[in-house]
Design a protein around this motif. Structure first.
Motif, PDB file in Angstrom:
ATOM      1  N   ILE A 202    -114.469  36.709  26.362  1.00 47.17           N
ATOM      2  CA  ILE A 202    -113.572  37.163  26.842  1.00 47.17           C
ATOM      3  C   ILE A 202    -112.148  36.476  26.754  1.00 47.17           C
ATOM      4  N   TYR A 203    -112.488  34.862  26.051  1.00 49.41           N
ATOM      5  CA  TYR A 203    -110.975  34.566  25.997  1.00 49.41           C
ATOM      6  C   TYR A 203    -110.284  35.076  25.148  1.00 49.41           C
ATOM      7  N   THR A 204    -110.698  36.021  24.273  1.00 48.93           N
ATOM      8  CA  THR A 204    -109.744  36.759  23.696  1.00 48.93           C
ATOM      9  C   THR A 204    -109.541  37.987  23.561  1.00 48.93           C
ATOM     10  N   VAL A 205    -110.065  38.222  25.125  1.00 43.54           N
ATOM     11  CA  VAL A 205    -108.759  39.683  25.919  1.00 43.54           C
ATOM     12  C   VAL A 205    -108.303  39.043  26.255  1.00 43.54           C
ATOM     13  N   TYR A 206    -108.782  37.994  27.180  1.00 43.73           N
ATOM     14  CA  TYR A 206    -107.188  37.362  28.210  1.00 43.73           C
ATOM     15  C   TYR A 206    -106.004  37.017  27.226  1.00 43.73           C
ATOM     16  N   GLU A 207    -106.473  36.771  25.736  1.00 47.72           N
ATOM     17  CA  GLU A 207    -104.949  35.911  25.360  1.00 47.72           C
ATOM     18  C   GLU A 207    -104.406  37.276  25.032  1.00 47.72           C
ATOM     19  N   GLY A 208    -105.368  38.417  25.230  1.00 42.83           N
ATOM     20  CA  GLY A 208    -104.128  39.796  23.722  1.00 42.83           C
ATOM     21  C   GLY A 208    -104.475  39.439  22.375  1.00 42.83           C
ATOM     22  N   VAL A 209    -105.896  39.087  21.611  1.00 42.50           N
ATOM     23  CA  VAL A 209    -106.595  39.108  20.507  1.00 42.50           C
ATOM     24  C   VAL A 209    -107.004  40.425  20.252  1.00 42.50           C
ATOM     25  N   ALA A 210    -108.071  40.803  20.955  1.00 39.69           N
ATOM     26  CA  ALA A 210    -108.617  42.448  21.500  1.00 39.69           C
ATOM     27  C   ALA A 210    -108.896  43.083  22.268  1.00 39.69           C
ATOM     28  N   GLN A 217    -117.217  45.370  18.415  1.00 42.91           N
ATOM     29  CA  GLN A 217    -117.312  46.118  17.391  1.00 42.91           C
ATOM     30  C   GLN A 217    -117.136  45.340  16.138  1.00 42.91           C
ATOM     31  N   VAL A 218    -116.937  43.924  16.542  1.00 40.79           N
ATOM     32  CA  VAL A 218    -116.510  43.076  14.954  1.00 40.79           C
ATOM     33  C   VAL A 218    -117.352  42.465  14.844  1.00 40.79           C
ATOM     34  N   MET A 219    -118.496  42.037  16.372  1.00 39.75           N
ATOM     35  CA  MET A 219    -119.601  40.852  16.320  1.00 39.75           C
ATOM     36  C   MET A 219    -120.728  42.149  16.012  1.00 39.75           C
ATOM     37  N   LYS A 220    -120.847  43.269  16.658  1.00 40.49           N
ATOM     38  CA  LYS A 220    -121.902  44.167  16.123  1.00 40.49           C
ATOM     39  C   LYS A 220    -121.838  44.020  14.700  1.00 40.49           C
ATOM     40  N   LEU A 221    -120.483  44.974  14.053  1.00 37.55           N
ATOM     41  CA  LEU A 221    -120.719  45.176  12.887  1.00 37.55           C
ATOM     42  C   LEU A 221    -120.785  43.966  11.734  1.00 37.55           C
ATOM     43  N   GLY A 222    -119.915  42.891  11.785  1.00 34.41           N
ATOM     44  CA  GLY A 222    -119.218  41.694  11.441  1.00 34.41           C
ATOM     45  C   GLY A 222    -120.549  40.771  10.632  1.00 34.41           C
ATOM     46  N   MET A 223    -121.039  40.174  12.677  1.00 31.81           N
ATOM     47  CA  MET A 223    -122.197  39.146  12.901  1.00 31.81           C
ATOM     48  C   MET A 223    -123.511  40.146  12.449  1.00 31.81           C
TER      49      MET A 223
END
Length: 285
Positions: A202-210, A217-223
């Motif tokens: 949620i912080y990555t969305v809040y900070e505008g990272v993605a 997608q990163v967590m599903k496909l990468g992890m």
């Protein structure tokens, strides 16, 4: 001591699922909630789950009827406390409400009855402290959806006896679950690991990272996660995520558990995820 009779307090998603798996395993179950409406909703969910099993050829209509026949609904806690070997509480994640229920169960249930809580994060020791049988109080944290997920965290309170632990561990196995022993710390293992990950997403969305879609997608496909953390948060309920983060923050006093301001904002807006039709994603009602 062998478990034969089970009472489940709360006919919601978790309580109904627990009642279902107990009945499927052959236990007689008393399912209690505060209103007839809540009970009927819970029984409706159980019936729908069983219908899916029948349609997939995993269960016959006769078996479905037998499972439903082993579940007795009631709005009277006294009836649920009459003669159970174990009571499994699955109500709102609120300490004072849970303590009130356990206080009443302690007064109403026979001396041999084990009192278990499906709490996902609250201290078992604190729940047990309001009873006169703390050695018979234990955590039995099922995962959602209960009929599908194999894990059950078995949480010892400070006073939980070895005998009670072994009885509950065996019951979990009889339900076809995999019990894992966990000690009594805020969030246990599952939510102590999961919720900070969701909070950081949620912080990555809040900070505008993605965007939420990109994070998932990163967590599903990468992890290789089957579901992205924000999709999972919507499934769990953002209010529940916030509540657990607050328990972790208060319990450990560590800033790493501070709930993201965006999570608080969504909860205040009533954007709680799937159950309200909107969270990090928008859902058709």
């Amino acid at each position: 001591m062998a478990i034969k009779r089970v009472s489940v307090i709360g006919a919601g998603q978790m309580g109904g699922g627990i009642a279902q798996v107990c009945a499927q395993a052959g236990f007689d179950v008393v399912l209690v909630d505060t209103t007839e409406e809540f009970l009927q909703k819970g029984l409706g969910r159980i019936s729908a789950n069983l219908d899916r099993a029948v349609s997939k050829g995993k269960m016959s209509e006769e078996e479905k009827a037998a499972v439903l026949g082993r579940i007795r609904p009631t709005v009277h806690l006294e009836e649920a406390a009459k003669d159970p070997d174990i009571v499994i509480e699955a109500i709102i994640e609120n300490m004072s409400v849970k303590q009130d229920v356990f206080r009443r169960l302690d007064e109403l249930c026979p001396p041999h009855t084990v009192l278990a809580s499906n709490t996902s994060s609250l201290p078992i020791t604190e729940i047990a402290a309001v009873t006169k049988r703390p050695e018979k109080v234990i955590g039995m944290h099922f995962m959602n959806p209960v009929p599908v997920m194999k894990l059950v965290e078995i949480i010892r309170g400070l006073a939980t006896s070895d005998e009670v632990f072994q009885v509950v561990e065996q019951m979990a196995k009889d339900l076809g679950k995999v019990p894992v022993e966990v000690n009594d710390f805020p969030g246990f293992v599952s939510n102590r690991v999961l919720m900070p990950m969701i909070n950081e997403a949620i912080y990555t969305v809040y900070e505008g990272v993605a965007t939420p879609e990109a994070v998932d997608q990163v967590m599903k496909l990468g992890m290789n996660h089957p579901m992205g953390p924000l999709q999972l948060a919507d499934f769990i309920g953002l209010d529940t995520c916030l509540y657990i983060m607050e328990i972790l923050h208060e319990g450990f006093g560590d800033s790493k558990y501070r709930p993201c301001p965006l999570l608080r904002k969504y909860v205040k807006a009533g954007w709680l995820g799937r159950k309200t039709g909107r969270g990090f994603y928008v859902y058709d009602q």
